[in-house]
Enzyme design. Structure first.
Site, PDB file in Angstrom:
ATOM      1  N   ASP A 131       0.846  -1.202   0.000  1.00 61.35           N
ATOM      2  CA  ASP A 131       0.000   0.000   0.000  1.00 61.35           C
ATOM      3  C   ASP A 131       0.876   1.244   0.000  1.00 61.35           C
ATOM      4  OD1 ASP A 131      -2.179  -1.642   0.262  1.00 61.35           O
ATOM      5  OD2 ASP A 131      -2.701  -1.027   2.301  1.00 61.35           O
ATOM      6  N   ARG A 181      -0.496  -0.473  -8.693  1.00 64.93           N
ATOM      7  CA  ARG A 181      -1.919  -0.182  -8.452  1.00 64.93           C
ATOM      8  C   ARG A 181      -2.068   1.343  -8.361  1.00 64.93           C
ATOM      9  NH1 ARG A 181      -3.047  -0.869  -2.579  1.00 64.93           N
ATOM     10  NH2 ARG A 181      -3.151  -3.093  -2.856  1.00 64.93           N
ATOM     11  N   GLY A 185      -5.827   8.427  -3.864  1.00 66.29           N
ATOM     12  CA  GLY A 185      -5.097   8.861  -2.662  1.00 66.29           C
ATOM     13  C   GLY A 185      -6.064   9.178  -1.535  1.00 66.29           C
ATOM     14  N   ALA A 186      -5.735   8.702  -0.325  1.00 64.06           N
ATOM     15  CA  ALA A 186      -6.718   8.729   0.759  1.00 64.06           C
ATOM     16  C   ALA A 186      -6.314   9.591   1.959  1.00 64.06           C
ATOM     17  CB  ALA A 186      -6.965   7.289   1.239  1.00 64.06           C
ATOM     18  N   LYS A 198     -10.414  18.139  -6.964  1.00 61.63           N
ATOM     19  CA  LYS A 198     -10.749  16.768  -7.366  1.00 61.63           C
ATOM     20  C   LYS A 198     -10.656  16.596  -8.894  1.00 61.63           C
ATOM     21  CE  LYS A 198     -14.473  13.364  -6.834  1.00 61.63           C
ATOM     22  NZ  LYS A 198     -13.832  12.558  -7.822  1.00 61.63           N
ATOM     23  N   THR A 228     -10.201   2.104  -8.522  1.00 61.63           N
ATOM     24  CA  THR A 228     -11.111   3.241  -8.323  1.00 61.63           C
ATOM     25  C   THR A 228     -12.552   2.741  -8.355  1.00 61.63           C
ATOM     26  OG1 THR A 228     -11.801   5.405  -9.170  1.00 61.63           O
ATOM     27  CG2 THR A 228     -11.147   3.801 -10.825  1.00 61.63           C
ATOM     28  N   ARG A 290     -10.947   6.956   6.926  1.00 61.64           N
ATOM     29  CA  ARG A 290     -10.585   7.330   5.541  1.00 61.64           C
ATOM     30  C   ARG A 290     -11.700   6.951   4.570  1.00 61.64           C
ATOM     31  NH1 ARG A 290      -5.334   5.718   7.435  1.00 61.64           N
ATOM     32  NH2 ARG A 290      -5.414   3.689   6.423  1.00 61.64           N
TER      33      ARG A 290
HETATM   34  C1  LIG Z   1      -8.165  -1.624  -4.184  1.00 61.71           C
HETATM   35  C2  LIG Z   1      -7.879  -0.285  -3.555  1.00 61.71           C
HETATM   36  C3  LIG Z   1      -6.692  -0.107  -2.860  1.00 61.71           C
HETATM   37  C4  LIG Z   1      -6.399   1.129  -2.292  1.00 61.71           C
HETATM   38  N1  LIG Z   1      -5.185   1.329  -1.696  1.00 61.71           N
HETATM   39  C5  LIG Z   1      -4.828   2.580  -1.304  1.00 61.71           C
HETATM   40  C6  LIG Z   1      -3.518   2.863  -0.842  1.00 61.71           C
HETATM   41  O1  LIG Z   1      -2.653   1.978  -0.750  1.00 61.71           O
HETATM   42  N2  LIG Z   1      -3.220   4.152  -0.509  1.00 61.71           N
HETATM   43  C7  LIG Z   1      -4.144   5.168  -0.610  1.00 61.71           C
HETATM   44  O2  LIG Z   1      -3.808   6.332  -0.328  1.00 61.71           O
HETATM   45  N3  LIG Z   1      -5.412   4.901  -1.000  1.00 61.71           N
HETATM   46  C8  LIG Z   1      -5.772   3.656  -1.345  1.00 61.71           C
HETATM   47  N4  LIG Z   1      -7.051   3.413  -1.794  1.00 61.71           N
HETATM   48  C9  LIG Z   1      -8.099   4.455  -1.612  1.00 61.71           C
HETATM   49  C10 LIG Z   1      -8.083   5.482  -2.736  1.00 61.71           C
HETATM   50  O3  LIG Z   1      -6.954   6.319  -2.632  1.00 61.71           O
HETATM   51  C11 LIG Z   1      -9.339   6.373  -2.683  1.00 61.71           C
HETATM   52  O4  LIG Z   1      -9.359   7.073  -1.477  1.00 61.71           O
HETATM   53  C12 LIG Z   1     -10.657   5.637  -2.833  1.00 61.71           C
HETATM   54  O5  LIG Z   1     -10.550   4.595  -3.764  1.00 61.71           O
HETATM   55  C13 LIG Z   1     -11.780   6.598  -3.268  1.00 61.71           C
HETATM   56  O6  LIG Z   1     -11.469   7.157  -4.512  1.00 61.71           O
HETATM   57  P1  LIG Z   1     -12.166   6.692  -5.897  1.00 61.71           P
HETATM   58  O7  LIG Z   1     -11.074   6.451  -6.868  1.00 61.71           O
HETATM   59  O8  LIG Z   1     -13.063   5.561  -5.666  1.00 61.71           O
HETATM   60  O9  LIG Z   1     -12.895   7.960  -6.435  1.00 61.71           O
HETATM   61  P2  LIG Z   1     -13.925   8.982  -5.791  1.00 61.71           P
HETATM   62  O10 LIG Z   1     -14.051  10.078  -6.774  1.00 61.71           O
HETATM   63  O11 LIG Z   1     -13.529   9.314  -4.391  1.00 61.71           O
HETATM   64  O12 LIG Z   1     -15.248   8.146  -5.728  1.00 61.71           O
HETATM   65  C14 LIG Z   1     -15.994   7.822  -6.880  1.00 61.71           C
HETATM   66  C15 LIG Z   1     -17.325   7.253  -6.437  1.00 61.71           C
HETATM   67  O13 LIG Z   1     -17.122   5.998  -5.771  1.00 61.71           O
HETATM   68  C16 LIG Z   1     -17.971   5.873  -4.653  1.00 61.71           C
HETATM   69  N5  LIG Z   1     -17.136   5.795  -3.426  1.00 61.71           N
HETATM   70  C17 LIG Z   1     -15.820   6.093  -3.319  1.00 61.71           C
HETATM   71  N6  LIG Z   1     -15.397   5.888  -2.051  1.00 61.71           N
HETATM   72  C18 LIG Z   1     -16.482   5.472  -1.357  1.00 61.71           C
HETATM   73  C19 LIG Z   1     -16.693   5.107  -0.005  1.00 61.71           C
HETATM   74  N7  LIG Z   1     -15.705   5.101   0.893  1.00 61.71           N
HETATM   75  N8  LIG Z   1     -17.938   4.715   0.360  1.00 61.71           N
HETATM   76  C20 LIG Z   1     -18.952   4.677  -0.533  1.00 61.71           C
HETATM   77  N9  LIG Z   1     -18.803   5.021  -1.831  1.00 61.71           N
HETATM   78  C21 LIG Z   1     -17.598   5.405  -2.241  1.00 61.71           C
HETATM   79  C22 LIG Z   1     -18.873   7.070  -4.642  1.00 61.71           C
HETATM   80  O14 LIG Z   1     -20.025   6.764  -5.364  1.00 61.71           O
HETATM   81  C23 LIG Z   1     -18.058   8.109  -5.381  1.00 61.71           C
HETATM   82  O15 LIG Z   1     -18.831   9.089  -5.983  1.00 61.71           O
HETATM   83  C24 LIG Z   1      -7.353   2.190  -2.370  1.00 61.71           C
HETATM   84  C25 LIG Z   1      -8.541   1.988  -3.075  1.00 61.71           C
HETATM   85  C26 LIG Z   1      -8.799   0.789  -3.667  1.00 61.71           C
HETATM   86  C27 LIG Z   1     -10.064   0.621  -4.439  1.00 61.71           C
END
Ligand SMILES: Cc1cc2nc3c(=O)[nH]c(=O)nc-3n(C[C@H](O)[C@H](O)[C@H](O)COP(=O)(O)OP(=O)(O)OC[C@H]3O[C@@H](n4cnc5c(N)ncnc54)[C@H](O)[C@@H]3O)c2cc1C
Length: 309
Positions: A131, A181, A185-186, A198, A228, A290
């Site tokens: 991660d 991957r 970003g979280a 965004k 994503t 997060r």
């Molecule tokens: C497999 C995987 C591994 C990851 N590993 C890391 C990591 O190592 N380091 C790191 O910094 N981040 C990690 N993340 C988290 C990532 O950085 C984002 O914070 C997270 O994926 C939300 O962004 P998004 O790309 O889904 O887009 P967004 O624009 O945030 O979301 C798009 C849509 O998805 C849905 N959605 C997104 N998040 C949620 C939620 N929590 N609950 C409900 N609906 C939601 C909503 O409908 C939203 O409108 C990981 C995510 C995934 C899927």
């Protein structure tokens, strides 16, 4: 960044809340949406259910920033057991680890030794994913990833599209092959480090995906995981990939357990590789905060739980 996101990300770093909040049943019920349970066996159950629907899994034991060597050793031993179970039970699963869970804050060499132990006992053909944590860890994380790749390890690393540096990082990482991957970003990052808008993050994500699926990456044998839940971005990437002659089976999408389930199924049914990251364990508080920060509307589910308890 919205004030709600900032507040939730600050809460994720509070030791006081980390100790107390998980004791409340309404908080526990809230997190249940995103986790099949506390134990590795709960995660194995989820792997079997998802596999029956054509979806693969990556398992992660929740925890980060350990402060004792013994804790990091225990986490490494836990992951070794999980890898053993993946092999024995023939589970279609890989693992993903946080380096601060394996002792990065204590000693980089000790952490690398723990990571190498896991790579060494991972069943053949299964990637050990790393991660990406806060921006202060990026250099160390990429250094350990590169060292593992120099030994030809089956290892993957996460990179974050919100970071301004990521495009430069990827230009150096792509020729190494391995696995990457891409996520948005979280964490809570300052504007000089991460794009505050965004729309800029989304655009950068699309640009970086093109790099990860491009000719040089394919020549290097790079495995690209598009992680994503953003269905518009996924559709845009699929259109670009088709226009550039990629087969659906060359695309891998990863999502988190419990989020966008219909999209996970749709991608699997279409012939893309669809993978779900399944988290489990007791130390879920910062991770859960997060998840709330990603979609502050999730707080309403939590509030509903409070009033129905
Ligand atoms: C497999 C995987 C591994 C990851 N590993 C890391 C990591 O190592 N380091 C790191 O910094 N981040 C990690 N993340 C988290 C990532 O950085 C984002 O914070 C997270 O994926 C939300 O962004 P998004 O790309 O889904 O887009 P967004 O624009 O945030 O979301 C798009 C849509 O998805 C849905 N959605 C997104 N998040 C949620 C939620 N929590 N609950 C409900 N609906 C939601 C909503 O409908 C939203 O409108 C990981 C995510 C995934 C899927």
């Amino acid at each position: 960044m919205s004030w709600a996101r900032t507040l939730l990300l600050k809460m994720s770093q509070s030791h006081w809340l980390r100790e107390r909040a998980p004791q409340y049943s309404f908080v526990k019920r809230g997190v249940a949406r995103f986790m099949p349970g506390d134990k590795a066996e709960d995660a194995f159950g989820a792997v079997r259910e998802l596999n029956a629907k054509g979806i693969g899994c990556v398992l992660t034991a929740l925890g980060e920033n350990v402060t004792e060597r013994a804790e990091a050793e225990a986490e490494t031993a836990h992951y070794e057991d999980v890898l053993g179970q993946i092999w024995v039970q023939r589970l279609p699963a890989e693992i993903s680890v946080k380096l601060t869970h394996l002792g990065l804050d204590l000693d980089r060499e000790f952490c690398f030794a723990n990571l190498s132990r896991l790579i060494g006992c991972s069943p053949s053909g299964k990637t050990v994913w790393i991660d990406m944590e806060q921006s202060s860890y990026v250099d160390a994380t990429l250094e350990l990833y590169r060292r593992a790749r120099e030994q030809d390890a089956d290892v993957g690393v996460c990179v974050q599209a919100y970071l301004r540096r990521t495009e430069d990082d990827l230009r150096k990482l792509v020729p190494l092959g391995g696995a990457i991957r891409l996520v948005k970003g979280a964490y809570n990052e300052p504007e000089d480090v991460a794009f505050p808008q965004k729309s800029d993050v989304d655009e950068n994500y699309f640009r970086l995906t093109q790099l990860l699926l491009g000719e040089e990456a394919r020549r290097a044998g790079l495995r690209c995981a598009i992680a994503t839940h953003d269905t518009r971005l996924i559709a845009r990437i699929q259109v670009w990939a088709a226009a550039n002659g990629l087969q659906k089976s060359q695309l891998e999408f990863q999502m988190l357990y419990g989020i966008q389930r219909a999209e996970q199924l749709r991608l699997a049914a279409e012939g893309c590789r669809s993978v779900v990251l399944v988290a489990y364990g007791k130390y879920w508080f910062p991770w859960y905060m997060r998840r709330l920060a990603e979609r502050p509307a999730n707080v309403w589910f939590l509030a509903r739980n409070l009033f129905s308890s």
